[in-house]
Design a protein around this motif. Sequence first.
Motif, PDB file in Angstrom:
ATOM      1  N   LEU B   5       0.812  -1.233   0.000  1.00 12.58           N
ATOM      2  CA  LEU B   5       0.000   0.000   0.000  1.00 12.58           C
ATOM      3  C   LEU B   5       0.841   1.278   0.000  1.00 12.58           C
ATOM      4  O   LEU B   5       0.373   2.336  -0.405  1.00 12.58           O
ATOM      5  CB  LEU B   5      -0.928   0.015   1.222  1.00 12.58           C
ATOM      6  CG  LEU B   5      -2.244  -0.743   1.093  1.00 12.58           C
ATOM      7  CD1 LEU B   5      -2.994  -0.708   2.408  1.00 12.58           C
ATOM      8  CD2 LEU B   5      -3.115  -0.173  -0.016  1.00 12.58           C
ATOM      9  N   ILE B   8       1.071   3.359  -3.074  1.00 15.76           N
ATOM     10  CA  ILE B   8      -0.207   4.018  -3.411  1.00 15.76           C
ATOM     11  C   ILE B   8      -0.367   5.290  -2.592  1.00 15.76           C
ATOM     12  O   ILE B   8      -0.710   6.358  -3.095  1.00 15.76           O
ATOM     13  CB  ILE B   8      -1.397   3.063  -3.155  1.00 15.76           C
ATOM     14  CG1 ILE B   8      -1.252   1.830  -4.051  1.00 15.76           C
ATOM     15  CG2 ILE B   8      -2.726   3.755  -3.408  1.00 15.76           C
ATOM     16  CD1 ILE B   8      -2.222   0.712  -3.740  1.00 15.76           C
ATOM     17  N   PHE B   9      -0.115   5.177  -1.284  1.00 15.70           N
ATOM     18  CA  PHE B   9      -0.192   6.361  -0.420  1.00 15.70           C
ATOM     19  C   PHE B   9       0.729   7.474  -0.905  1.00 15.70           C
ATOM     20  O   PHE B   9       0.344   8.645  -0.956  1.00 15.70           O
ATOM     21  CB  PHE B   9       0.182   6.005   1.024  1.00 15.70           C
ATOM     22  CG  PHE B   9      -0.948   5.365   1.774  1.00 15.70           C
ATOM     23  CD1 PHE B   9      -2.220   5.933   1.745  1.00 15.70           C
ATOM     24  CD2 PHE B   9      -0.758   4.207   2.508  1.00 15.70           C
ATOM     25  CE1 PHE B   9      -3.273   5.346   2.445  1.00 15.70           C
ATOM     26  CE2 PHE B   9      -1.792   3.617   3.211  1.00 15.70           C
ATOM     27  CZ  PHE B   9      -3.055   4.185   3.172  1.00 15.70           C
ATOM     28  N   VAL B  12      -0.666   9.152  -3.919  1.00 17.01           N
ATOM     29  CA  VAL B  12      -1.791  10.018  -3.540  1.00 17.01           C
ATOM     30  C   VAL B  12      -1.287  11.317  -2.935  1.00 17.01           C
ATOM     31  O   VAL B  12      -1.729  12.417  -3.268  1.00 17.01           O
ATOM     32  CB  VAL B  12      -2.720   9.269  -2.540  1.00 17.01           C
ATOM     33  CG1 VAL B  12      -3.693  10.240  -1.895  1.00 17.01           C
ATOM     34  CG2 VAL B  12      -3.475   8.176  -3.250  1.00 17.01           C
ATOM     35  N   ILE B  13      -0.310  11.193  -2.037  1.00 15.92           N
ATOM     36  CA  ILE B  13       0.228  12.386  -1.362  1.00 15.92           C
ATOM     37  C   ILE B  13       0.870  13.319  -2.382  1.00 15.92           C
ATOM     38  O   ILE B  13       0.634  14.522  -2.392  1.00 15.92           O
ATOM     39  CB  ILE B  13       1.231  11.967  -0.267  1.00 15.92           C
ATOM     40  CG1 ILE B  13       0.461  11.303   0.892  1.00 15.92           C
ATOM     41  CG2 ILE B  13       2.012  13.162   0.255  1.00 15.92           C
ATOM     42  CD1 ILE B  13       1.335  10.514   1.832  1.00 15.92           C
ATOM     43  N   SER B  16      -1.747  15.004  -4.496  1.00 13.30           N
ATOM     44  CA  SER B  16      -2.452  16.012  -3.717  1.00 13.30           C
ATOM     45  C   SER B  16      -1.637  17.289  -3.616  1.00 13.30           C
ATOM     46  O   SER B  16      -2.123  18.390  -3.826  1.00 13.30           O
ATOM     47  CB  SER B  16      -2.751  15.464  -2.330  1.00 13.30           C
ATOM     48  OG  SER B  16      -3.146  16.495  -1.488  1.00 13.30           O
ATOM     49  N   LEU B  17      -0.334  17.124  -3.284  1.00 15.11           N
ATOM     50  CA  LEU B  17       0.518  18.300  -3.122  1.00 15.11           C
ATOM     51  C   LEU B  17       0.677  19.043  -4.437  1.00 15.11           C
ATOM     52  O   LEU B  17       0.643  20.265  -4.496  1.00 15.11           O
ATOM     53  CB  LEU B  17       1.894  17.879  -2.592  1.00 15.11           C
ATOM     54  CG  LEU B  17       1.910  17.428  -1.115  1.00 15.11           C
ATOM     55  CD1 LEU B  17       3.266  16.828  -0.766  1.00 15.11           C
ATOM     56  CD2 LEU B  17       1.590  18.601  -0.211  1.00 15.11           C
ATOM     57  N   HIS B  20      -2.433  20.898  -5.225  1.00 17.24           N
ATOM     58  CA  HIS B  20      -2.552  22.023  -4.304  1.00 17.24           C
ATOM     59  C   HIS B  20      -1.642  23.177  -4.713  1.00 17.24           C
ATOM     60  O   HIS B  20      -2.045  24.332  -4.752  1.00 17.24           O
ATOM     61  CB  HIS B  20      -2.216  21.560  -2.891  1.00 17.24           C
ATOM     62  CG  HIS B  20      -2.144  22.710  -1.952  1.00 17.24           C
ATOM     63  ND1 HIS B  20      -3.273  23.352  -1.526  1.00 17.24           N
ATOM     64  CD2 HIS B  20      -1.095  23.344  -1.406  1.00 17.24           C
ATOM     65  CE1 HIS B  20      -2.915  24.329  -0.736  1.00 17.24           C
ATOM     66  NE2 HIS B  20      -1.598  24.356  -0.646  1.00 17.24           N
TER      67      HIS B  20
END
Lengths: 546, 348
Positions: B5, B8-9, B12-13, B16-17, B20
């Motif tokens: 996992l 994947i995390f 995603v992070i 997201s950054l 943003h």
Amino acid sequence: MSGRNKVKNPKSPDLREGLSNYTGVAWRGHPSSGRVVFARVTLWILGFCTCIFLYGSGCSSSRVHVSRLEGTDNPRVVPSDSQPPNAALTIVFTGEETGYLEPCGCSEDQLGGIPRRHTFLRVESQESGVRSEPPLYPPPSQEGEKGGWDSRLQTPDSRLIPVSLGDLTNGFGRQSEIKMEIAVQALETMGYFAHNLGEKDIALGPEMFDYISTTSRLKFLSSNVKFTNHSSNRIHPFLIKHVRAGLARPCKIGFLGILSSSAAATMPSYGFKITEPASSLRPLIGVLRDRVDVLVLLSHAEMDESIRLAKMFPELDLIISGHGIDDPAASEPVYVQTRTERSERDTVVVSAGSKGKYAGICRYSPYEKKGRVEIVPLSSNYADSPEMRELMKRYLQMVRDENLLAYEPKMPVPSGSAFVGSKTCGICHKDVYKHWETTTHASAYETLVKSEHDYDPDCVPCHVTGFQYTSGFESVEKTPALKGVGCEDCHGPASAHINAPREEYGKTTTNTCATCHIPDHSPKFEFTSYWKKITHPKEHISGLGG
Amino acid sequence: MQTKLLPIFLVVIILSLTTHERRATSNEQPALSGPDIFFETNRFNFGKIVEREMAEHQFKYENRGNDTLIIQQVKTTCGCTAANTDLTEIEPGESGEIRVTYTASNKTGKFEKAVIVISNDPDKPHYVLKIYGEVVSEVVADPKYIDFGLIPLGKSSSKSIKLSKGYDSHSPRVEKGWVTGIESDTPLVTASYKENGNDEYIIEATLKSGAQANKIQGNILVLTKGLKQSRIELPFYGEVCGDVTIFPPVLHYGQMLQGKEAARIVHVALRNKNVTIEKIEVCSDFLSAELLPKSTPEKPYREIQIKLKENAPVGKMEGLVKVHTNSEIQPVTEIPVTWEVEKREREK
């Protein structure tokens, strides 16, 4: 208890900004904030984990659930299989008409009126009804959730429960009695559930109430007003409305009503006893809170007092407030934080303003436990309903038949002078008189005849000369020279000036205009441009100087 | 599982950054298009305003956008506030004013009012300005109105009210010679004043004994040397009570259809327990009247049923019903009745 009764009312320049601040959507805040980055990462992780958990646990999206009344084992509203997800109760609230049954017609931009309200209620009660006017509150940019009340809730519904907050008339006197009779008849026809008593209502006296409560099906509500002399049950301390609303068992709405002690002190209340609102409410709320699903207080009080009551009684879901709140845009709904483990949402305190210019709507879904509050201006986009138009005609006929104009109080002119009429002024002031004849002041009485308000004591004083004085206008038959807004309305009664002409006579100020050109009746009034319309030519009268 | 996992995390992070940061950059340098209405402040405190006084304030605004700002409407939501704008089209960088006038009523207390500026600003199409303050009185009346109360028929009543210095230390003194005159707008009520020292005046109102059984309402006008309140209106209320009160005092049938009988009820309250209704007299060929039996003892009134007969001719008419009692002070009370009969065609 401490710290939970906080009042939230955004005071932001832009209502939308205010809502963003209020709802605390902080992660959409300033981009450079480090907290925002952290929040976003956390949300992603949590969201991901939640999806995996839900998938694994086989959770369904069923909305059916049973909640229980606090302190009892009675199930609250339970949705049936056939219940539409948007089933809701719709409470429509109006109040503090203070005798404004309809706009007087002086201006095109006036809001309100019972004939428009009837059409509005019909539109709202139709599922496919298309509203003629956008709400004043909330503006489109302010949709969102506050204190458990969701302004995005869309619940078209035909189960309207209209309630009235008090002060249908201006209190005291025969004209107010006639207005009350007509207004109560109108509320009954429009399907109102209850009318809460205001100080101007009870100023009409117990005989009036004995009469209208036996001739009308409208229910009168007050938790703190009683008859002094007899134990009549005409005033209900509380009312419960059962609404099936497509639910498996009816939803019960409890209505309480109070009259503020300070409001009551402004008018006489012969024949009635008024007790302190909080002490009257306490035992009733104790009885009702386990018997109803929604508890609503019709609070004929100023906003501050209603907010105090919300803090005292967190059991109240909705407080409809009104006394001297003529501007619902300035007094936005206030969410008093009363949520506890016993209560699922805050208490919202709302007002629909005064003079019947607006109508408030509270849609509440007992199933979803969400509500939506809106304030809608009753503009000319809502056509007059024919039934109410007939009723207004009847009101004017009653006023005319009783010749109420003749009973209006009048006083002598303090200076001892008397009104003579503009034509007499014109004997010397020929050019001025000629000019005056071309103004709308000169034809002011005719506009009144056209609107059929020529016998209405509410309207006549501003369309004739010197009405409030003994030597002023009485009737078009007795004093035809004084119809219209004449020279002496601005310059003062002229009999003394005729006997001894002096230049000192006739000085006037802008305050004189403001006695009639008030924003309610003359919303476009602006001194400079209006002055140009009436200013008359200067003249020289031989022997008088000037 | 954890090692599987983790990538994947991380993805995603990073996503997201990146997203943003991209949004942050665009927000820091917004691509402004269209007009942008800007007010330095949206609130103004008028402070204390004397009753019936008019106060004015100009809210200054600026178009900080790059397109013409069009003020479509300036709306007020209460009768006491008026607002207008000096310009309706404001070019980028230019300024304008919203002039707001507030007319204080004769009701003292705090106020808060809104003015809504509707423009073509895409972000703030409804900009809310707020004015607030407190309406005060130059002179305080205690009590606020003259209450004659319930007065027995044939009796007179006198009540007084105190006028004293108003809201704060800047209020004008209510000194000797401050009241210059006094008038009542009802002949049945007379009024006088006297100086009481200590910056006070006592206003005395008397209801004469000749008033008929009815409600009494009016105003006493006090003329003063006050600069802002040269006229003070003091309301008075009262009710002259006889032995008999009838409601409604006038019965209106309104418009009726030809050939139809119609019945209405009037209430007769007998305030004196020794008084009884002796006779009901009808002064019209088209009316009948009947005293109904007292149904429940707790009812504080008797009921008279008045019927408009079906033979009433087309047209507007009026009649009279007289209620005779054994009262010495009110032997006869009249109930005027009005109606208008319309032709049957209306029913179709």
